[in-house]
Design a protein around this motif. Structure first.
Motif, PDB file in Angstrom:
ATOM      1  N   GLU A  87      -1.564  16.562  66.897  1.00 57.00           N
ATOM      2  CA  GLU A  87      -2.219  17.336  67.882  1.00 57.00           C
ATOM      3  C   GLU A  87      -1.698  18.922  67.877  1.00 57.00           C
ATOM      4  O   GLU A  87      -2.647  19.850  68.169  1.00 57.00           O
ATOM      5  CB  GLU A  87      -1.954  16.724  69.302  1.00 57.00           C
ATOM      6  CG  GLU A  87      -2.549  15.268  69.640  1.00 57.00           C
ATOM      7  CD  GLU A  87      -1.984  14.822  70.581  1.00 57.00           C
ATOM      8  OE1 GLU A  87      -0.891  15.189  71.375  1.00 57.00           O
ATOM      9  OE2 GLU A  87      -2.568  13.884  71.112  1.00 57.00           O
ATOM     10  N   LEU A  88      -0.444  19.344  67.497  1.00 54.54           N
ATOM     11  CA  LEU A  88      -0.128  20.494  67.539  1.00 54.54           C
ATOM     12  C   LEU A  88      -0.874  21.255  66.263  1.00 54.54           C
ATOM     13  O   LEU A  88      -1.070  22.380  66.553  1.00 54.54           O
ATOM     14  CB  LEU A  88       1.513  20.637  67.474  1.00 54.54           C
ATOM     15  CG  LEU A  88       2.317  20.186  68.546  1.00 54.54           C
ATOM     16  CD1 LEU A  88       3.857  19.899  68.127  1.00 54.54           C
ATOM     17  CD2 LEU A  88       2.026  21.106  69.653  1.00 54.54           C
ATOM     18  N   ALA A  89      -0.916  20.309  65.356  1.00 55.15           N
ATOM     19  CA  ALA A  89      -1.543  21.267  64.086  1.00 55.15           C
ATOM     20  C   ALA A  89      -3.172  21.502  64.438  1.00 55.15           C
ATOM     21  O   ALA A  89      -3.693  22.835  64.161  1.00 55.15           O
ATOM     22  CB  ALA A  89      -1.584  20.228  62.705  1.00 55.15           C
ATOM     23  N   GLY A  90      -3.619  20.544  65.227  1.00 52.15           N
ATOM     24  CA  GLY A  90      -5.167  20.865  65.684  1.00 52.15           C
ATOM     25  C   GLY A  90      -5.231  22.155  66.668  1.00 52.15           C
ATOM     26  O   GLY A  90      -6.073  22.810  66.283  1.00 52.15           O
ATOM     27  N   ALA A  91      -4.414  22.271  67.494  1.00 48.56           N
ATOM     28  CA  ALA A  91      -4.073  23.087  68.167  1.00 48.56           C
ATOM     29  C   ALA A  91      -4.098  24.419  67.746  1.00 48.56           C
ATOM     30  O   ALA A  91      -4.793  25.357  68.058  1.00 48.56           O
ATOM     31  CB  ALA A  91      -3.031  23.000  69.492  1.00 48.56           C
ATOM     32  N   LEU A 141      -7.012  12.432  60.155  1.00 53.18           N
ATOM     33  CA  LEU A 141      -5.489  12.057  60.424  1.00 53.18           C
ATOM     34  C   LEU A 141      -5.597  11.353  61.924  1.00 53.18           C
ATOM     35  O   LEU A 141      -5.076  10.235  62.112  1.00 53.18           O
ATOM     36  CB  LEU A 141      -4.558  13.064  60.199  1.00 53.18           C
ATOM     37  CG  LEU A 141      -3.857  13.171  58.898  1.00 53.18           C
ATOM     38  CD1 LEU A 141      -2.794  14.396  59.032  1.00 53.18           C
ATOM     39  CD2 LEU A 141      -3.171  11.754  58.413  1.00 53.18           C
ATOM     40  N   ALA A 142      -6.231  12.334  62.881  1.00 59.72           N
ATOM     41  CA  ALA A 142      -6.329  11.733  64.132  1.00 59.72           C
ATOM     42  C   ALA A 142      -6.981  10.514  64.249  1.00 59.72           C
ATOM     43  O   ALA A 142      -6.860   9.572  65.281  1.00 59.72           O
ATOM     44  CB  ALA A 142      -6.872  13.004  65.009  1.00 59.72           C
ATOM     45  N   LEU A 143      -7.810   9.915  63.322  1.00 58.53           N
ATOM     46  CA  LEU A 143      -8.596   8.863  63.353  1.00 58.53           C
ATOM     47  C   LEU A 143      -7.846   7.632  62.817  1.00 58.53           C
ATOM     48  O   LEU A 143      -8.198   6.353  63.121  1.00 58.53           O
ATOM     49  CB  LEU A 143      -9.763   8.876  62.555  1.00 58.53           C
ATOM     50  CG  LEU A 143     -10.998  10.073  62.844  1.00 58.53           C
ATOM     51  CD1 LEU A 143     -12.074  10.044  61.867  1.00 58.53           C
ATOM     52  CD2 LEU A 143     -11.607   9.898  64.273  1.00 58.53           C
ATOM     53  N   GLN A 144      -6.689   7.855  62.492  1.00 58.72           N
ATOM     54  CA  GLN A 144      -5.936   6.688  61.872  1.00 58.72           C
ATOM     55  C   GLN A 144      -4.770   6.216  62.851  1.00 58.72           C
ATOM     56  O   GLN A 144      -4.624   6.729  64.061  1.00 58.72           O
ATOM     57  CB  GLN A 144      -5.097   7.345  60.838  1.00 58.72           C
ATOM     58  CG  GLN A 144      -5.892   8.055  59.770  1.00 58.72           C
ATOM     59  CD  GLN A 144      -7.204   7.131  59.184  1.00 58.72           C
ATOM     60  OE1 GLN A 144      -6.672   6.022  58.720  1.00 58.72           O
ATOM     61  NE2 GLN A 144      -8.378   7.527  59.194  1.00 58.72           N
ATOM     62  N   ASP A 145      -4.168   5.194  62.586  1.00 62.99           N
ATOM     63  CA  ASP A 145      -3.249   4.507  63.482  1.00 62.99           C
ATOM     64  C   ASP A 145      -1.901   5.117  63.053  1.00 62.99           C
ATOM     65  O   ASP A 145      -1.510   5.090  62.053  1.00 62.99           O
ATOM     66  CB  ASP A 145      -3.005   3.093  63.168  1.00 62.99           C
ATOM     67  CG  ASP A 145      -4.206   2.093  63.834  1.00 62.99           C
ATOM     68  OD1 ASP A 145      -4.919   2.699  64.710  1.00 62.99           O
ATOM     69  OD2 ASP A 145      -4.471   1.341  63.156  1.00 62.99           O
ATOM     70  N   LEU A 146      -1.515   6.061  64.138  1.00 62.05           N
ATOM     71  CA  LEU A 146      -0.343   6.895  64.183  1.00 62.05           C
ATOM     72  C   LEU A 146       0.699   6.644  64.963  1.00 62.05           C
ATOM     73  O   LEU A 146       0.421   6.014  66.357  1.00 62.05           O
ATOM     74  CB  LEU A 146      -0.653   8.337  64.327  1.00 62.05           C
ATOM     75  CG  LEU A 146      -1.587   8.829  63.416  1.00 62.05           C
ATOM     76  CD1 LEU A 146      -1.912  10.485  63.717  1.00 62.05           C
ATOM     77  CD2 LEU A 146      -1.270   8.896  61.894  1.00 62.05           C
ATOM     78  N   THR A 147       2.189   6.770  64.564  1.00 59.93           N
ATOM     79  CA  THR A 147       3.210   6.690  65.639  1.00 59.93           C
ATOM     80  C   THR A 147       2.898   7.789  66.701  1.00 59.93           C
ATOM     81  O   THR A 147       2.165   8.634  66.562  1.00 59.93           O
ATOM     82  CB  THR A 147       4.487   6.665  65.146  1.00 59.93           C
ATOM     83  OG1 THR A 147       4.645   8.177  64.606  1.00 59.93           O
ATOM     84  CG2 THR A 147       4.613   5.972  63.883  1.00 59.93           C
ATOM     85  N   PRO A 148       3.694   7.767  67.945  1.00 60.42           N
ATOM     86  CA  PRO A 148       3.516   8.859  68.908  1.00 60.42           C
ATOM     87  C   PRO A 148       3.911  10.121  68.446  1.00 60.42           C
ATOM     88  O   PRO A 148       3.197  11.140  68.744  1.00 60.42           O
ATOM     89  CB  PRO A 148       4.569   8.222  70.079  1.00 60.42           C
ATOM     90  CG  PRO A 148       4.468   6.739  69.868  1.00 60.42           C
ATOM     91  CD  PRO A 148       4.130   6.607  68.476  1.00 60.42           C
ATOM     92  N   ARG A 172       1.434  13.551  67.800  1.00 61.12           N
ATOM     93  CA  ARG A 172       2.138  14.681  68.532  1.00 61.12           C
ATOM     94  C   ARG A 172       1.970  15.855  67.511  1.00 61.12           C
ATOM     95  O   ARG A 172       1.539  16.916  67.706  1.00 61.12           O
ATOM     96  CB  ARG A 172       3.337  14.619  69.083  1.00 61.12           C
ATOM     97  CG  ARG A 172       3.910  15.884  69.673  1.00 61.12           C
ATOM     98  CD  ARG A 172       3.017  16.236  70.784  1.00 61.12           C
ATOM     99  NE  ARG A 172       3.538  17.440  71.358  1.00 61.12           N
ATOM    100  CZ  ARG A 172       2.892  18.460  72.134  1.00 61.12           C
ATOM    101  NH1 ARG A 172       1.612  18.292  72.400  1.00 61.12           N
ATOM    102  NH2 ARG A 172       3.605  19.368  72.759  1.00 61.12           N
ATOM    103  N   TYR A 173       2.351  15.467  66.386  1.00 60.88           N
ATOM    104  CA  TYR A 173       2.293  16.563  65.250  1.00 60.88           C
ATOM    105  C   TYR A 173       0.794  16.948  64.862  1.00 60.88           C
ATOM    106  O   TYR A 173       0.523  17.956  64.665  1.00 60.88           O
ATOM    107  CB  TYR A 173       2.969  16.065  64.059  1.00 60.88           C
ATOM    108  CG  TYR A 173       4.743  16.072  64.084  1.00 60.88           C
ATOM    109  CD1 TYR A 173       5.269  16.692  65.211  1.00 60.88           C
ATOM    110  CD2 TYR A 173       5.403  15.501  63.273  1.00 60.88           C
ATOM    111  CE1 TYR A 173       6.595  16.719  65.326  1.00 60.88           C
ATOM    112  CE2 TYR A 173       6.767  15.277  63.099  1.00 60.88           C
ATOM    113  CZ  TYR A 173       7.457  15.922  64.407  1.00 60.88           C
ATOM    114  OH  TYR A 173       8.790  15.833  64.637  1.00 60.88           O
TER     115      TYR A 173
END
Length: 549
Positions: free
Chosen positions: A218-222, A204-211, A215-216
Motif C-alpha cells: 500500500e505504501l509503495a502504491g501511494a 502484488l495487492a491481488l495476492q494473499d499477503l501478510t498484514p 502495508r508495504y
C-alpha cells in the motif's frame, strides 16, 4: 546473466580476470546470492535500455533483454566482440570506444552521447554510460555499460536548431513544437518505468499477503500515485500554457460525478476517521453538459487537498446552482473541511504555479505546487471562478463555479453496466506489446478480470494472430520495433469486413492530445495511458466489447 562480474569466455581469459582466484559458489539463501539475484532482476527489468557487461579487455561478456531489443540479433552475435562493435564507423574512427574505457578506468565512469550501430547495420543516437567494475586493490575486473536510445532527443535538437535559424525572435509555433516534443519525451521516459512499478505493485495487492506485506504494498502504491500526480500536473500545466487542451461536451449526472469523486478519496480519508458527506441543492439539475473528466479532476484535487490537510473532523462537498454575472446559470462546487486552515498573508499565492501556502508544506505533505494553478486555469476555461475562504486552525472552504448548460432529459446517461461485478466471460483480447514487463502486467490484470488473453510481440505478429484466430478487442502498443501500432492498425482496417469494425485501443506512454489524435487517425477506437490503471483497462474493454456486441 552475470550482473556483478563479467563472465570469462572459454579459452580466452583476460590477463587481469585470469589472475584472480576462482569465485566461490554462493550458497542458496546467502546475502550475496540474494543481492546478486535482485541485481539480475533489476537489470532484466530495464527493458527500456541496454545493459552490457564487458571483460577487462573491453570485450562484451553479456547483455540483458533490453540489449536484444535495442540492438537486435541474438546474444551470440555480440558476445566476445569489442566494445567498438556497438558504435557507428565514424565513432570508431574517432577512437571514442577506447577513450570511454580509459576514462572509466581512471575515474570510474564515462558518459557520452554518440551514434551506435544495430546488428542489421542501422544506426541510432544513444547515451552511453560506462563504469569500471573493480576488485581488491583497485584491480579492473571488467566494465558495465548502459545504453539508452536518444533518437527522439536528436529529433528535438533538430527542431530547436531549425527554430534558431529563423530570422528574428523565435517563432512561437516552433518553440511550442520543441517544448511539446520535450515534454512528450520526458513523459514517455518517466511513464515507462512507472508502468512496471505501478503494475507489479497492483499485481502484488491481488495476492494473499501478510498484514505487514500488504502495508508495504500500500505504501509503495501511494508513493507511485504521488509521483504520477506530479507527472500529470506538469503535463497538464504545460498543455494549458500552450493552449493545447480542448474541453469536451457530454451529458453527465452531477450527483453521480460527485459520488464518484468522493469514493476515490475514501481510501485516504478512512485511516484518519474523517467523515465524508455530499449535499446537492434541490435547484441543481440532475444532468448537465460539460467536460466531466476535467470537472472531476478539479474536484479530486480539492478533495485530495482537504483530506491531506485535515487531521480530524469532516469534509463536505456541497453543490448549488446560482446566478452569475450577466444572469448566466452557474454551478458551484464547495469543498468544506475542518483542517489546519491557511494564514491570511499566504492566500494571494495559493493559485500561482509552483507555489504552496508555506515552504514547510512541501516538506511535510509533498506536492508539486501546480494543482491549484491547473484548477484555476481549467475553471476559467469553463467560464467560472475559483476561490477560498479560510481561518487558520479552523478549516477551509475551496469553491469553484462553472457555466452551466442543462442537458435534455433524453441525454441523461444510463447507469454503467459494471458496478463492481465481473466482466462477461469469454471475451478474447489480443494484447500487442514488445515489452515483456508490459505484457506480464497487462496479462495479470486481464486474466484476473476473467478475459482470455493472447500476446503478440509486434505489429507483424498481431496481423498473423488475427489471421489465425478471432478476437473481440485488440490492445495495441504504439511504439514497437519493425511494424509499429499505427501501421499495424492501418493494415488491419484495410482488410475490411469484421476487421473494419473490430475495437482497437492504443496502449501508450504518450498522452498529449496530438499523440491521442495520431492513434485515432490510424483507425483506433480509443487510448489507454501507461502506466496501466487496472480498473480503467477493464472498463474500456467492457465499453468497447459491449458496443461491438
Amino acid at each position: 546473466m552475470s550482473c556483478l562480474v563479467p563472465r570469462d569466455s572459454p579459452g580466452e581469459p583476460s590477463a587481469s580476470v585470469a589472475s584472480r582466484s576462482k569465485p566461490r559458489r554462493l550458497e542458496s539463501g546467502s546475502a550475496a546470492a540474494r543481492a546478486d539475484l535482485c541485481l539480475r532482476l533489476l537489470v532484466e527489468a530495464s527493458s527500456d535500455c541496454a545493459v552490457f557487461t564487458l571483460h577487462a579487455d573491453g570485450r562484451v561478456a553479456d547483455w540483458n533483454a533490453g540489449g536484444h531489443s535495442l540492438f537486435g540479433g541474438e546474444p551470440s552475435e555480440m558476445v566476445h566482440k569489442p566494445l567498438a562493435a556497438l558504435f557507428a564507423p565514424d565513432e570508431q574512427a574517432d577512437g571514442l570506444p577506447g577513450r570511454m574505457l580509459d576514462e572509466a578506468m581512471r575515474g570510474g565512469v564515462s558518459t557520452n552521447v554518440a551514434w551506435c550501430n544495430r546488428v542489421d547495420g542501422t544506426r541510432f543516437a544513444a547515451r552511453i554510460e560506462c563504469r569500471a567494475i573493480t576488485g581488491p586493490a583497485g584491480t579492473i575486473l571488467g566494465y558495465g555499460c548502459v545504453v539508452r536510445d536518444l533518437t527522439e532527443k536528436r529529433e528535438l535538437d533538430r527542431l530547436r536548431a531549425e527554430a534558431r535559424k529563423d530570422e528574428g525572435p523565435p517563432h512561437d509555433g516552433a518553440a511550442g513544437t520543441a517544448s511539446t516534443a520535450l515534454l512528450s519525451m520526458i513523459s514517455h521516459e518517466i511513464r515507462t518505468p512507472l508502468t512496471g512499478i505501478k503494475g507489479f505493485t497492483e499485481a502484488l495487492a491481488l495476492q494473499d499477503l501478510t498484514p505487514l506485506q500488504r502495508r508495504y504494498v500500500e505504501l509503495a502504491g501511494a508513493s507511485c500515485a504521488a509521483l504520477m500526480s506530479v507527472v500529470d500536473d506538469l503535463l497538464d500545466f504545460s498543455a494549458l500554457e500552450a493552449g493545447d487542451i480542448d474541453l469536451k461536451e457530454e451529458a453527465f449526472a452531477v450527483a453521480g460525478l460527485a459520488h464518484g469523486a468522493l469514493s476515490m478519496v475514501l481510501g485516504t480519508a478512512a485511516p484518519k476517521s474523517l467523515a465524508l458527506s455530499l449535499s446537492v441543492a434541490p435547484n441543481v439539475p440532475p444532468t448537465i453538459v460539460g467536460d466531466r473528466g476535467r470537472i472531476r479532476q478539479i474536484l479530486l484535487n480539492l478533495l485530495a487537498n482537504a483530506v491531506k490537510f485535515t487531521l480530524r473532523g469532516s469534509i463536505r462537498l456541497a453543490i448549488t446552482a446560482e446566478r452569475g454575472a450577466g444572469g448566466a446559470d452557474m454551478l458551484k462546487f464547495a469543498v468544506v473541511d475542518t483542517g489546519i486552515g491557511i494564514p491570511e498573508d499566504r492566500l494571494s499565492r495559493l493559485f500561482n504555479r509552483f507555489s504552496q501556502a508555506d515552504a514547510s508544506i512541501r516538506d511535510r505533505f509533498g506536492g508539486s505546487g501546480l494543482g491549484l494553478a491547473i484548477c484555476k486555469q481549467l475553471v476559467e476555461r469553463m467560464g467560472g471562478e475559483i476561490g477560498v475562504e479560510t481561518a487558520l486552525g479552523h478549516g477551509s472552504t475551496f469553491w469553484f463555479t462553472i457555466r452551466m448548460r442543462r442537458a435534455p432529459v433524453a441525454a441523461a446517461p444510463g447507469a454503467p453496466r459494471l458496478q463492481g461485478g465481473a466482466p462477461p466471460r469469454g471475451v478474447r483480447v489480443l494484447l500487442v506489446d514488445d515489452g515483456r514487463m508490459n505484457q506480464e502486467i497487462a496479462r495479470i490484470f486481464l486474466e484476473h478480470a476473467g478475459y482470455d488473453v493472447k500476446v503478440a510481440d509486434d505489429g507483424a505478429a498481431a496481423l498473423m494472430a488475427l489471421e489465425q484466430d478471432t478476437y473481440d478487442i485488440v490492445l495495441m502498443d504504439m511504439q514497437m520495433p519493425g511494424m509499429d501500432g499505427a501501421e499495424a492498425t492501418r493494415r488491419i482496417r484495410a482488410r475490411g469486413g469484421r476487421f473494419a469494425e473490430m475495437p482497437i485501443v492504443a496502449l501508450s506512454a504518450r498522452v498529449f492530445s496530438e499523440d491521442v489524435a495520431e492513434c485515432l487517425d490510424a483507425g483506433m477506437n480509443g487510448h489507454l495511458a501507461k502506466p496501466f490503471d487496472r480498473a480503467e483497462m477493464v472498463a474500456t474493454i467492457e465499453r468497447f466489447t459491449a458496443k461491438a456486441a
